[in-house]
Enzyme design. Structure first.
Site, PDB file in Angstrom:
ATOM      1  N   ILE A  55      26.633  -1.882 -44.438  1.00 30.90           N
ATOM      2  CA  ILE A  55      25.326  -1.396 -44.011  1.00 30.90           C
ATOM      3  C   ILE A  55      24.361  -1.709 -45.148  1.00 30.90           C
ATOM      4  CG2 ILE A  55      25.891   0.925 -44.848  1.00 30.90           C
ATOM      5  CD1 ILE A  55      24.008   2.093 -42.801  1.00 30.90           C
ATOM      6  N   SER A  56      23.243  -2.339 -44.838  1.00 30.01           N
ATOM      7  CA  SER A  56      22.307  -2.767 -45.877  1.00 30.01           C
ATOM      8  C   SER A  56      21.678  -1.560 -46.574  1.00 30.01           C
ATOM      9  CB  SER A  56      21.194  -3.622 -45.268  1.00 30.01           C
ATOM     10  OG  SER A  56      21.700  -4.814 -44.729  1.00 30.01           O
TER      11      SER A  56
END
Length: 211
Positions: A55-56
């Site tokens: 997940i960024s």
């Protein structure tokens, strides 16, 4: 619980779109990470979500979303549902979001989570994101959360004239750049802007080819 403090932090980091900041504030990032990462969800760092995916970090999510310049009436294609966090941000800002995930073990939990959170404007597909979603095209905006080595021609075809695509491009072990691509009118070349250096997991599926 919303992440109001995170939104304030992102504003100090240069995010100016109030709708992006409001979307971030109204979501809890901890809902979108594995239980073992929940304590780290409040840090501005990427986190593993399993199956070799991440997940960024919130700043990158906010920056990419801001770069799309959404106003609320758009139909958006997302390549790489992941855990659904970027999807949820988009769903709060656009009319419809079409999201494609190639990893089944991520796609199905993300769908259940987004349904549980009450999102009714998100449409899901499991499959090769580099092929887009041609039956639903054209899209006003396209965003990719994985990096092809070159701009996928098929995605560009599915962007309406005047539409914007935000996508990281480059091999994983080499320099990657986050690009914003605006499709021109028929017969005109797309306009490409380089936003910043990034590092994303590679886009899988069919090989990408330049437009």
């Amino acid at each position: 619980m919303g992440d109001w403090g995170r939104a304030e932090y992102l504003a100090r980091q240069g995010i100016r779109d109030r709708r992006v900041l409001a979307a971030i504030a109204n979501l809890s990032r901890a809902d979108f990470v594995p239980d073992g990462e929940r304590d780290a969800a409040y840090q501005d760092v990427p986190l593993p979500i399993g199956h070799g995916q991440t997940i960024s970090q919130p700043y990158v999510v906010a920056l990419m979303t801001e770069a799309l310049r959404l106003r609320g009436c758009e139909r958006v294609l997302e390549i790489g549902t992941g855990s659904g966090y970027q999807t949820a941000v988009l769903a709060l800002m656009a009319r419809e979001v079409f999201t494609v995930e190639i990893v089944r073990e991520l796609a199905r939990p993300a769908r259940r989570l987004l349904h549980r959170l009450g999102f009714t404007n998100v449409f899901f597909r499991e499959g090769d994101g580099s092929l887009g979603w041609p039956e639903a095209a054209p899209f006003d905006a396209i965003i990719a959360t994985a990096a092809p080595e070159e701009i996928p021609r098929e995605l560009l075809r599915q962007l309406r004239p005047g539409g914007r695509m935000v996508i990281p491009v480059g091999a994983m072990n080499e320099a990657q750049e986050l690009l914003r691509i605006r499709r021109g009118q028929p017969g005109l070349l797309p306009r490409v802007e380089r936003l910043l250096p990034v590092r994303f997991v590679p886009m899988t599926g069919q090989a990408s080819v330049p437009p």
